[in-house]
Motif scaffolding. Sequence first.
Motif, PDB file in Angstrom:
ATOM      1  N   ASP A 239       0.875  -1.168  -0.108  1.00 25.21           N
ATOM      2  CA  ASP A 239      -0.049   0.091   0.074  1.00 25.21           C
ATOM      3  C   ASP A 239       0.934   1.190   0.041  1.00 25.21           C
ATOM      4  O   ASP A 239       1.502   1.493   0.821  1.00 25.21           O
ATOM      5  N   TYR A 240       0.829   1.885  -0.995  1.00 30.58           N
ATOM      6  CA  TYR A 240       1.603   3.269  -1.245  1.00 30.58           C
ATOM      7  C   TYR A 240       0.730   4.450  -1.110  1.00 30.58           C
ATOM      8  O   TYR A 240       1.022   5.668  -1.436  1.00 30.58           O
ATOM      9  N   ARG A 241      -0.354   4.279  -0.681  1.00 25.12           N
ATOM     10  CA  ARG A 241      -1.513   5.472  -0.713  1.00 25.12           C
ATOM     11  C   ARG A 241      -0.867   6.336   0.510  1.00 25.12           C
ATOM     12  O   ARG A 241      -0.357   6.046   1.587  1.00 25.12           O
ATOM     13  N   ASN A 242      -1.123   8.005   0.366  1.00 26.90           N
ATOM     14  CA  ASN A 242      -0.973   8.708   1.141  1.00 26.90           C
ATOM     15  C   ASN A 242       0.463   8.956   1.571  1.00 26.90           C
ATOM     16  O   ASN A 242       0.932   9.361   2.790  1.00 26.90           O
ATOM     17  N   LEU A 243       1.434   8.648   0.749  1.00 24.57           N
ATOM     18  CA  LEU A 243       2.660   8.801   1.000  1.00 24.57           C
ATOM     19  C   LEU A 243       3.159  10.270   0.353  1.00 24.57           C
ATOM     20  O   LEU A 243       2.391  10.778  -0.512  1.00 24.57           O
ATOM     21  N   PRO A 244       4.173  10.813   0.685  1.00 27.48           N
ATOM     22  CA  PRO A 244       4.393  12.431   0.330  1.00 27.48           C
ATOM     23  C   PRO A 244       4.980  12.345  -1.116  1.00 27.48           C
ATOM     24  O   PRO A 244       5.392  11.435  -1.611  1.00 27.48           O
ATOM     25  N   PRO A 245       4.707  13.634  -1.869  1.00 27.96           N
ATOM     26  CA  PRO A 245       5.203  13.830  -2.892  1.00 27.96           C
ATOM     27  C   PRO A 245       6.625  13.545  -3.053  1.00 27.96           C
ATOM     28  O   PRO A 245       7.514  13.648  -1.918  1.00 27.96           O
ATOM     29  N   THR A 246       7.184  13.175  -4.228  1.00 28.78           N
ATOM     30  CA  THR A 246       8.471  12.346  -4.263  1.00 28.78           C
ATOM     31  C   THR A 246       9.383  12.838  -5.495  1.00 28.78           C
ATOM     32  O   THR A 246       8.836  13.009  -6.509  1.00 28.78           O
ATOM     33  N   VAL A 247      10.635  12.912  -5.266  1.00 27.87           N
ATOM     34  CA  VAL A 247      11.781  13.152  -6.359  1.00 27.87           C
ATOM     35  C   VAL A 247      12.680  12.117  -6.086  1.00 27.87           C
ATOM     36  O   VAL A 247      13.179  11.787  -5.027  1.00 27.87           O
ATOM     37  N   THR A 248      13.059  11.357  -7.031  1.00 26.06           N
ATOM     38  CA  THR A 248      14.210  10.537  -7.091  1.00 26.06           C
ATOM     39  C   THR A 248      14.806  10.290  -8.665  1.00 26.06           C
ATOM     40  O   THR A 248      14.164  10.687  -9.440  1.00 26.06           O
ATOM     41  N   PHE A 249      16.165   9.808  -8.672  1.00 31.89           N
ATOM     42  CA  PHE A 249      16.749   9.397  -9.761  1.00 31.89           C
ATOM     43  C   PHE A 249      17.534   8.079  -9.429  1.00 31.89           C
ATOM     44  O   PHE A 249      18.208   7.961  -8.211  1.00 31.89           O
ATOM     45  N   VAL A 250      18.176   7.682 -10.662  1.00 30.38           N
ATOM     46  CA  VAL A 250      19.027   6.441 -10.689  1.00 30.38           C
ATOM     47  C   VAL A 250      19.670   6.360 -11.774  1.00 30.38           C
ATOM     48  O   VAL A 250      19.191   6.759 -12.860  1.00 30.38           O
ATOM     49  N   GLY A 251      21.132   5.596 -11.561  1.00 21.48           N
ATOM     50  CA  GLY A 251      21.858   5.432 -13.004  1.00 21.48           C
ATOM     51  C   GLY A 251      21.177   4.273 -13.306  1.00 21.48           C
ATOM     52  O   GLY A 251      20.834   2.961 -12.862  1.00 21.48           O
ATOM     53  N   ASP A 252      21.237   3.982 -14.956  1.00 20.95           N
ATOM     54  CA  ASP A 252      20.777   2.959 -15.489  1.00 20.95           C
ATOM     55  C   ASP A 252      21.617   1.583 -15.515  1.00 20.95           C
ATOM     56  O   ASP A 252      21.216   0.503 -15.919  1.00 20.95           O
ATOM     57  N   LEU A 253      22.791   1.696 -14.685  1.00 21.06           N
ATOM     58  CA  LEU A 253      23.699   0.512 -14.705  1.00 21.06           C
ATOM     59  C   LEU A 253      23.839  -0.238 -13.242  1.00 21.06           C
ATOM     60  O   LEU A 253      24.551  -1.018 -13.138  1.00 21.06           O
ATOM     61  N   GLU A 254      23.333   0.393 -12.233  1.00 20.58           N
ATOM     62  CA  GLU A 254      23.485  -0.168 -11.025  1.00 20.58           C
ATOM     63  C   GLU A 254      22.467  -0.918 -10.486  1.00 20.58           C
ATOM     64  O   GLU A 254      21.302  -1.071 -11.129  1.00 20.58           O
ATOM     65  N   PRO A 255      22.813  -1.584  -9.277  1.00 19.35           N
ATOM     66  CA  PRO A 255      21.908  -2.784  -8.951  1.00 19.35           C
ATOM     67  C   PRO A 255      20.349  -2.193  -8.742  1.00 19.35           C
ATOM     68  O   PRO A 255      19.473  -2.809  -8.855  1.00 19.35           O
ATOM     69  N   PHE A 256      20.347  -0.855  -8.132  1.00 18.74           N
ATOM     70  CA  PHE A 256      18.984  -0.340  -7.623  1.00 18.74           C
ATOM     71  C   PHE A 256      18.273   0.192  -8.810  1.00 18.74           C
ATOM     72  O   PHE A 256      17.046   0.723  -8.495  1.00 18.74           O
ATOM     73  N   ARG A 257      18.517  -0.086 -10.142  1.00 20.75           N
ATOM     74  CA  ARG A 257      17.679   0.570 -10.967  1.00 20.75           C
ATOM     75  C   ARG A 257      16.317   0.232 -11.184  1.00 20.75           C
ATOM     76  O   ARG A 257      15.453   0.749 -11.048  1.00 20.75           O
ATOM     77  N   ASP A 258      16.174  -1.181 -11.304  1.00 18.36           N
ATOM     78  CA  ASP A 258      14.682  -1.615 -11.405  1.00 18.36           C
ATOM     79  C   ASP A 258      13.952  -1.849 -10.017  1.00 18.36           C
ATOM     80  O   ASP A 258      12.796  -1.338 -10.315  1.00 18.36           O
ATOM     81  N   GLU A 259      14.499  -1.689  -8.928  1.00 15.77           N
ATOM     82  CA  GLU A 259      13.704  -1.640  -7.818  1.00 15.77           C
ATOM     83  C   GLU A 259      13.499  -0.174  -7.566  1.00 15.77           C
ATOM     84  O   GLU A 259      12.296   0.284  -7.124  1.00 15.77           O
TER      85      GLU A 259
END
Length: 324
Positions: A239-259
């Motif tokens: 459940d991701y409802r009622n979470l705050p507005p978000t900004v994020t970025f990620v590199g396309d070569l790193e392990p955390f890309r897909d998650e």
Amino acid sequence: MRIENKMIDKEIRTAGRIIRIINRTYTEKKFRLLAKLKVKIRKREKSFQFIEQWIPREDSTKMRICIFKPLEQKKNIPGVLWLHGGGYAIGSPELSKVIIKRLMEASNCVVIAPDYRLSVEAAYPKALEDCYATLLWMKRHAKELGIRDDQLMVGGDSAGGGLTAALTLYARDKGEVAIAFQMPLYPMLDDRMNSKSSKNNNAPVWDSKSNYNAWKLYLGDLFNQDNVPYYAAPARAQDYRNLPPTVTFVGDLEPFRDETIQYVENLKKAGVPVKFEIFKGCFHAFEQICPKAEVSKKAISFFINSFTYAVNHYFAEQKNNQKR
């Protein structure tokens, strides 16, 4: 996902090669050794005010927090809780000095960075408890800090990004403090490591083996279990409802890309406003390691502009609602 040097952006490729030679993987032994090496601000800073303070935990022990204030602080400004990275196992608040300075320069704000307990000292949930204790402390001391208790923002990079995502879920469920905006940069979210980008990833800075070893330390007895709570690994949330507005970025070569991509999609499906970018040819924490590269400048600009927009838009909206 196997990463060849030619896949890395040209401007950060040399740095990537050097890092691969110096430190290919973080082992548990290396985590424990590096956790002892904490960077601290020792010289007098001329560009901001720096204050160390110790606040109480529920178990009667005390935690060190770092308070960063603009030299010319305005009244009733946003308060930012910033959580440092380091795979939950290493690092200290002072490591985030550069990014904290950028936040203060972009928008007059006070930044609080806790020296949360590392996984080599104590496994989950101690780090999250420390972060939440700091958030509550910020709300209760908002007046003396010169911040608004309805303009509390949370951000962090890597493991700090994972703690950011966990903290917003935890705060939402507890209902004691509202978070106005979150900034989980290339966050460490999923202990299961079953995505394409997290499997067999040999990218510089942070690879699959480092990720595995870090999760093992952080989760302790919960590691490799099916009942890992989403406060520990936010990718497990439903459940991701009622979470705050978000900004994020990620590199396309790193392990955390897909998650990170999946996390963003989950937020959007729940109706949460999100600003998100993927940067091609980039490994973990590229913008910190090679800040002068064009791709790093773009990432930093995207993040800071999104932060400034949040301060000017979401908080202005709150002010208008309060006047009605």
